[in-house]
Write a protein that holds these residues in place. Structure first.
Motif, PDB file in Angstrom:
ATOM      1  N   ALA A 168       0.835  -1.210   0.000  1.00 46.63           N
ATOM      2  CA  ALA A 168       0.000   0.000   0.000  1.00 46.63           C
ATOM      3  C   ALA A 168       0.868   1.258   0.000  1.00 46.63           C
ATOM      4  N   MET A 169       1.872   1.260   0.863  1.00 46.01           N
ATOM      5  CA  MET A 169       2.775   2.407   0.936  1.00 46.01           C
ATOM      6  C   MET A 169       3.558   2.567  -0.363  1.00 46.01           C
ATOM      7  N   MET A 170       3.929   1.426  -0.943  1.00 45.25           N
ATOM      8  CA  MET A 170       4.653   1.458  -2.207  1.00 45.25           C
ATOM      9  C   MET A 170       3.811   2.169  -3.265  1.00 45.25           C
ATOM     10  N   GLY A 171       2.510   1.862  -3.290  1.00 45.54           N
ATOM     11  CA  GLY A 171       1.623   2.506  -4.248  1.00 45.54           C
ATOM     12  C   GLY A 171       1.593   4.014  -4.054  1.00 45.54           C
ATOM     13  N   THR A 172       1.536   4.443  -2.789  1.00 45.83           N
ATOM     14  CA  THR A 172       1.511   5.884  -2.508  1.00 45.83           C
ATOM     15  C   THR A 172       2.806   6.545  -2.948  1.00 45.83           C
ATOM     16  N   VAL A 173       3.928   5.922  -2.629  1.00 42.67           N
ATOM     17  CA  VAL A 173       5.220   6.514  -2.992  1.00 42.67           C
ATOM     18  C   VAL A 173       5.352   6.602  -4.514  1.00 42.67           C
ATOM     19  N   PHE A 174       4.947   5.538  -5.220  1.00 39.38           N
ATOM     20  CA  PHE A 174       5.004   5.577  -6.694  1.00 39.38           C
ATOM     21  C   PHE A 174       4.095   6.675  -7.254  1.00 39.38           C
ATOM     22  N   GLU A 175       2.932   6.839  -6.625  1.00 35.98           N
ATOM     23  CA  GLU A 175       2.011   7.881  -7.072  1.00 35.98           C
ATOM     24  C   GLU A 175       2.654   9.277  -6.935  1.00 35.98           C
ATOM     25  N   ARG A 176       3.315   9.506  -5.811  1.00 33.68           N
ATOM     26  CA  ARG A 176       3.992  10.800  -5.603  1.00 33.68           C
ATOM     27  C   ARG A 176       5.133  10.976  -6.606  1.00 33.68           C
ATOM     28  N   ILE A 177       5.848   9.901  -6.864  1.00 37.85           N
ATOM     29  CA  ILE A 177       6.954   9.981  -7.818  1.00 37.85           C
ATOM     30  C   ILE A 177       6.416  10.357  -9.194  1.00 37.85           C
ATOM     31  N   ARG A 178       5.281   9.766  -9.550  1.00 38.30           N
ATOM     32  CA  ARG A 178       4.677  10.095 -10.831  1.00 38.30           C
ATOM     33  C   ARG A 178       4.275  11.577 -10.889  1.00 38.30           C
ATOM     34  N   VAL A 185       9.814  17.357 -13.640  1.00 35.08           N
ATOM     35  CA  VAL A 185      11.147  16.928 -13.207  1.00 35.08           C
ATOM     36  C   VAL A 185      11.480  15.593 -13.879  1.00 35.08           C
ATOM     37  N   ALA A 186      12.604  15.534 -14.575  1.00 35.92           N
ATOM     38  CA  ALA A 186      13.053  14.264 -15.154  1.00 35.92           C
ATOM     39  C   ALA A 186      13.526  13.356 -14.026  1.00 35.92           C
ATOM     40  N   LEU A 187      13.251  12.052 -14.166  1.00 38.23           N
ATOM     41  CA  LEU A 187      13.587  11.121 -13.102  1.00 38.23           C
ATOM     42  C   LEU A 187      14.414   9.963 -13.625  1.00 38.23           C
ATOM     43  N   LEU A 188      15.452   9.631 -12.870  1.00 43.31           N
ATOM     44  CA  LEU A 188      16.193   8.395 -13.094  1.00 43.31           C
ATOM     45  C   LEU A 188      16.049   7.573 -11.826  1.00 43.31           C
ATOM     46  N   LEU A 189      15.478   6.378 -12.010  1.00 45.78           N
ATOM     47  CA  LEU A 189      15.048   5.559 -10.886  1.00 45.78           C
ATOM     48  C   LEU A 189      15.807   4.234 -10.905  1.00 45.78           C
ATOM     49  N   VAL A 190      16.250   3.786  -9.739  1.00 49.22           N
ATOM     50  CA  VAL A 190      16.683   2.391  -9.603  1.00 49.22           C
ATOM     51  C   VAL A 190      15.602   1.698  -8.806  1.00 49.22           C
ATOM     52  N   GLU A 191      15.145   0.553  -9.279  1.00 50.87           N
ATOM     53  CA  GLU A 191      14.031  -0.117  -8.589  1.00 50.87           C
ATOM     54  C   GLU A 191      14.136  -1.639  -8.619  1.00 50.87           C
ATOM     55  N   GLN A 192      13.865  -2.248  -7.461  1.00 51.99           N
ATOM     56  CA  GLN A 192      13.691  -3.706  -7.390  1.00 51.99           C
ATOM     57  C   GLN A 192      12.262  -4.084  -7.775  1.00 51.99           C
ATOM     58  N   ASN A 193      11.323  -3.198  -7.468  1.00 50.95           N
ATOM     59  CA  ASN A 193       9.939  -3.438  -7.885  1.00 50.95           C
ATOM     60  C   ASN A 193       9.820  -3.029  -9.354  1.00 50.95           C
ATOM     61  N   ALA A 194      10.435  -3.859 -10.182  1.00 48.14           N
ATOM     62  CA  ALA A 194      10.708  -3.465 -11.560  1.00 48.14           C
ATOM     63  C   ALA A 194       9.434  -3.307 -12.381  1.00 48.14           C
ATOM     64  N   ARG A 195       8.471  -4.201 -12.185  1.00 50.20           N
ATOM     65  CA  ARG A 195       7.240  -4.106 -12.981  1.00 50.20           C
ATOM     66  C   ARG A 195       6.540  -2.777 -12.777  1.00 50.20           C
ATOM     67  N   GLU A 196       6.343  -2.414 -11.498  1.00 56.97           N
ATOM     68  CA  GLU A 196       5.639  -1.173 -11.182  1.00 56.97           C
ATOM     69  C   GLU A 196       6.417   0.016 -11.733  1.00 56.97           C
ATOM     70  N   ALA A 197       7.727  -0.038 -11.584  1.00 58.23           N
ATOM     71  CA  ALA A 197       8.540   1.099 -12.031  1.00 58.23           C
ATOM     72  C   ALA A 197       8.523   1.214 -13.556  1.00 58.23           C
ATOM     73  N   LEU A 198       8.637   0.090 -14.252  1.00 62.01           N
ATOM     74  CA  LEU A 198       8.667   0.136 -15.723  1.00 62.01           C
ATOM     75  C   LEU A 198       7.321   0.570 -16.284  1.00 62.01           C
TER      76      LEU A 198
END
Ligand SMILES: Nc1ncnc2c1ncn2[C@@H]1O[C@H](COP(=O)(O)OP(=O)(O)O)[C@@H](O)[C@H]1O
Ligand SMILES: [Mg+2]
Length: 234
Positions: A168-178, A185-198
């Motif tokens: 749930a928290m991951m969803g919120t953080v991804f939403e804010r990042i979006r 702001v251009a973003l370069l992300l490193v992520e283990q949660n690769a599906r959500e990030a891609l």
């Protein structure tokens, strides 16, 4: 020309070479994700870009300026900001104090910027006096991002912002990042949660053993069966 162009970056620690000539680009306003196995050099690449690890050869260009060799504090001044994976807030300081610290190199009035960050991160606005050390992992990540945003970055590097968070928290953080990306702001992300990030990224890179393995649009990496099998857990 891209916003960020890292070409053939070689870097490492002591005698050990970790990056053997990695190249990536980020265009203005893009969201780009780097994925790859543990230890392949994703964090080292970010550190090399922001001057925390020496670029032994190759070049890092940001807005057409060669920044390889710049010290970290000079790189921040170019509005290229970085949020490390951990220890990215001052635990004993409040939310508001952390944001003030983020602005310490600004000589203009940054109070309106703090209010903007509270609008972008409503989760932080509720208790601005709360000590960062008492926040949940997700709130802390959002504070770290907001703190980096105080310098009005053109490009923000985020190292595993969703690591260790509940779904749930991951969803919120991804939403804010979006939303940060949608604010320009251009973003370069490193992520283990690769599906959500891609899924929310324009492009992605797969890094293996300190070398580029594959680069493609986020959605094309997601729909590539071999990528799914090897790097996205099936
Ligand atoms: N400060 C350091 N000193 C020596 N080796 C390090 C240091 N940081 C990372 N490494 C090594 O560099 C390699 C790449 O690490 P890292 O860039 O953190 O990988 P990733 O972020 O992809 O998991 C690993 O083998 C790691 O053990
Ligand atoms: Mg890492």
């Amino acid at each position: 020309m891209g916003l960020l162009e890292a070409s053939n970056v070689v870097a490492g620690y002591g005698q050990t070479e970790i990056l053997h000539g990695v190249s990536i680009t980020v265009e203005p306003g893009e969201m780009v994700t780097i994925i790859g196995p543990n230890g392949c050099g994703k964090s080292t690449l970010m550190k090399a870009i922001v001057g925390l690890v020496k670029v032994r050869s190759g070049i890092v260009r940001f807005q057409d300026t060669d920044i390889s060799g710049y010290p970290p504090e000079q790189i921040v001044q170019t509005r290229l900001c970085y949020v490390p994976q951990s220890n990215n807030v001052f635990a004993s300081l409040s939310i508001r104090e952390n944001l003030e610290m983020g602005a310490f190199t600004r000589d203009d009035d940054y109070r309106s910027r703090i209010e903007e960050m509270f609008r972008l991160f409503p989760d932080l606005a509720m208790q601005p006096g709360r000590k960062a050390g008492t926040l949940s992992g997700g709130q802390r990540q959002m504070l770290a991002i907001a703190r980096a945003m105080m310098l009005d970055p053109v490009l923000l590097l985020l190292d595993e912002p969703s690591a260790g968070l509940s779904p749930a928290m991951m969803g919120t953080v991804f939403e804010r990042i979006r939303e940060v990306n949608q604010a320009g702001v251009a973003l370069l992300l490193v992520e283990q949660n690769a599906r959500e990030a891609l899924r929310m990224s324009d492009r992605g890179y797969i890094l293996v053993a300190g070398e580029n393995r594959l680069e493609d649009a986020g959605k094309d990496l997601l729909s590539n069966p071999e990528v799914a099998r090897l790097y996205l857990g099936g």
